[in-house]
Design a protein around this motif. Structure first.
Motif, PDB file in Angstrom:
ATOM      1  N   TRP A   1      34.941  -0.071  -4.474  1.00  0.00           N
ATOM      2  CA  TRP A   1      35.055   0.280  -3.068  1.00  0.00           C
ATOM      3  C   TRP A   1      34.342   1.602  -2.833  1.00  0.00           C
ATOM      4  O   TRP A   1      34.532   2.542  -3.569  1.00  0.00           O
ATOM      5  CB  TRP A   1      36.513   0.390  -2.644  1.00  0.00           C
ATOM      6  CG  TRP A   1      37.293  -0.828  -2.986  1.00  0.00           C
ATOM      7  CD1 TRP A   1      38.273  -0.930  -3.912  1.00  0.00           C
ATOM      8  CD2 TRP A   1      37.154  -2.140  -2.423  1.00  0.00           C
ATOM      9  NE1 TRP A   1      38.755  -2.216  -3.966  1.00  0.00           N
ATOM     10  CE2 TRP A   1      38.088  -2.973  -3.062  1.00  0.00           C
ATOM     11  CE3 TRP A   1      36.339  -2.679  -1.445  1.00  0.00           C
ATOM     12  CZ2 TRP A   1      38.224  -4.317  -2.743  1.00  0.00           C
ATOM     13  CZ3 TRP A   1      36.477  -4.007  -1.132  1.00  0.00           C
ATOM     14  CH2 TRP A   1      37.408  -4.813  -1.774  1.00  0.00           C
TER      15      TRP A   1
ATOM     16  N   THR B   1      33.386   5.247  -1.438  1.00  0.00           N
ATOM     17  CA  THR B   1      34.209   6.373  -1.008  1.00  0.00           C
ATOM     18  C   THR B   1      34.022   6.575   0.487  1.00  0.00           C
ATOM     19  O   THR B   1      33.118   6.012   1.099  1.00  0.00           O
ATOM     20  CB  THR B   1      33.806   7.658  -1.745  1.00  0.00           C
ATOM     21  OG1 THR B   1      32.463   7.976  -1.386  1.00  0.00           O
ATOM     22  CG2 THR B   1      33.926   7.501  -3.253  1.00  0.00           C
ATOM     23  N   GLU B   2      34.877   7.389   1.082  1.00  0.00           N
ATOM     24  CA  GLU B   2      34.785   7.642   2.512  1.00  0.00           C
ATOM     25  C   GLU B   2      33.434   8.271   2.853  1.00  0.00           C
ATOM     26  O   GLU B   2      32.814   7.943   3.859  1.00  0.00           O
ATOM     27  CB  GLU B   2      35.925   8.551   2.950  1.00  0.00           C
ATOM     28  CG  GLU B   2      36.097   8.636   4.452  1.00  0.00           C
ATOM     29  CD  GLU B   2      37.363   9.370   4.833  1.00  0.00           C
ATOM     30  OE1 GLU B   2      37.263  10.243   5.711  1.00  0.00           O
ATOM     31  OE2 GLU B   2      38.425   9.073   4.262  1.00  0.00           O
ATOM     32  N   GLU B   3      32.959   9.157   1.987  1.00  0.00           N
ATOM     33  CA  GLU B   3      31.668   9.822   2.214  1.00  0.00           C
ATOM     34  C   GLU B   3      30.522   8.814   2.159  1.00  0.00           C
ATOM     35  O   GLU B   3      29.623   8.842   2.999  1.00  0.00           O
ATOM     36  CB  GLU B   3      31.445  10.915   1.170  1.00  0.00           C
ATOM     37  CG  GLU B   3      30.154  11.678   1.349  1.00  0.00           C
ATOM     38  CD  GLU B   3      29.973  12.756   0.291  1.00  0.00           C
ATOM     39  OE1 GLU B   3      28.822  12.925  -0.157  1.00  0.00           O
ATOM     40  OE2 GLU B   3      30.963  13.395  -0.093  1.00  0.00           O
ATOM     41  N   GLU B   4      30.561   7.906   1.191  1.00  0.00           N
ATOM     42  CA  GLU B   4      29.514   6.882   1.075  1.00  0.00           C
ATOM     43  C   GLU B   4      29.515   5.955   2.285  1.00  0.00           C
ATOM     44  O   GLU B   4      28.459   5.573   2.773  1.00  0.00           O
ATOM     45  CB  GLU B   4      29.703   6.068  -0.210  1.00  0.00           C
ATOM     46  CG  GLU B   4      29.445   6.844  -1.475  1.00  0.00           C
ATOM     47  CD  GLU B   4      29.856   6.087  -2.717  1.00  0.00           C
ATOM     48  OE1 GLU B   4      29.283   6.366  -3.779  1.00  0.00           O
ATOM     49  OE2 GLU B   4      30.752   5.229  -2.638  1.00  0.00           O
ATOM     50  N   SER B   5      30.687   5.601   2.775  1.00  0.00           N
ATOM     51  CA  SER B   5      30.786   4.724   3.935  1.00  0.00           C
ATOM     52  C   SER B   5      30.175   5.374   5.167  1.00  0.00           C
ATOM     53  O   SER B   5      29.457   4.727   5.929  1.00  0.00           O
ATOM     54  CB  SER B   5      32.241   4.377   4.225  1.00  0.00           C
ATOM     55  OG  SER B   5      32.750   3.537   3.230  1.00  0.00           O
ATOM     56  N   SER B   6      30.461   6.650   5.366  1.00  0.00           N
ATOM     57  CA  SER B   6      29.926   7.327   6.547  1.00  0.00           C
ATOM     58  C   SER B   6      28.411   7.479   6.444  1.00  0.00           C
ATOM     59  O   SER B   6      27.704   7.374   7.448  1.00  0.00           O
ATOM     60  CB  SER B   6      30.603   8.678   6.754  1.00  0.00           C
ATOM     61  OG  SER B   6      30.274   9.570   5.716  1.00  0.00           O
ATOM     62  N   GLN B   7      27.890   7.714   5.227  1.00  0.00           N
ATOM     63  CA  GLN B   7      26.439   7.812   5.044  1.00  0.00           C
ATOM     64  C   GLN B   7      25.770   6.484   5.353  1.00  0.00           C
ATOM     65  O   GLN B   7      24.729   6.440   6.009  1.00  0.00           O
ATOM     66  CB  GLN B   7      26.106   8.247   3.620  1.00  0.00           C
ATOM     67  CG  GLN B   7      26.430   9.686   3.319  1.00  0.00           C
ATOM     68  CD  GLN B   7      26.207  10.028   1.860  1.00  0.00           C
ATOM     69  OE1 GLN B   7      26.090   9.149   1.010  1.00  0.00           O
ATOM     70  NE2 GLN B   7      26.172  11.312   1.564  1.00  0.00           N
ATOM     71  N   THR B   8      26.359   5.396   4.900  1.00  0.00           N
ATOM     72  CA  THR B   8      25.804   4.072   5.154  1.00  0.00           C
ATOM     73  C   THR B   8      25.785   3.777   6.647  1.00  0.00           C
ATOM     74  O   THR B   8      24.798   3.275   7.174  1.00  0.00           O
ATOM     75  CB  THR B   8      26.627   3.003   4.412  1.00  0.00           C
ATOM     76  OG1 THR B   8      26.632   3.300   3.020  1.00  0.00           O
ATOM     77  CG2 THR B   8      26.062   1.615   4.623  1.00  0.00           C
TER      78      THR B   8
END
Length: 59
Positions: free
Chosen positions: A8, A10-17
């Protein structure tokens, strides 16, 4: 030691995507979507080997 990929994001990766996706214009988003759909179709429906007339007669 190799870094293991997390299942899954991370929150940071999701926002970057999401930021990257939103930075694309509508036409670019459609192109990405169509490219992914094409790749999925190639996996789901791989090309069958072409049969020659001789192969069809042997059956």
């Amino acid at each position: 030691m190799l870094k293991q990929l997390s299942l899954w994001p991370t929150e940071e990766e999701s926002s970057q995507t999401l930021e990257i996706w939103q930075a694309l214009d509508h036409e670019q988003q459609q192109q990405v979507t169509m490219a992914l759909a094409h790749l999925i179709r190639k996996i789901v429906y791989p090309k069958k080997e072409k049969q020659t007339k001789g192969m069809n007669n042997e059956q």
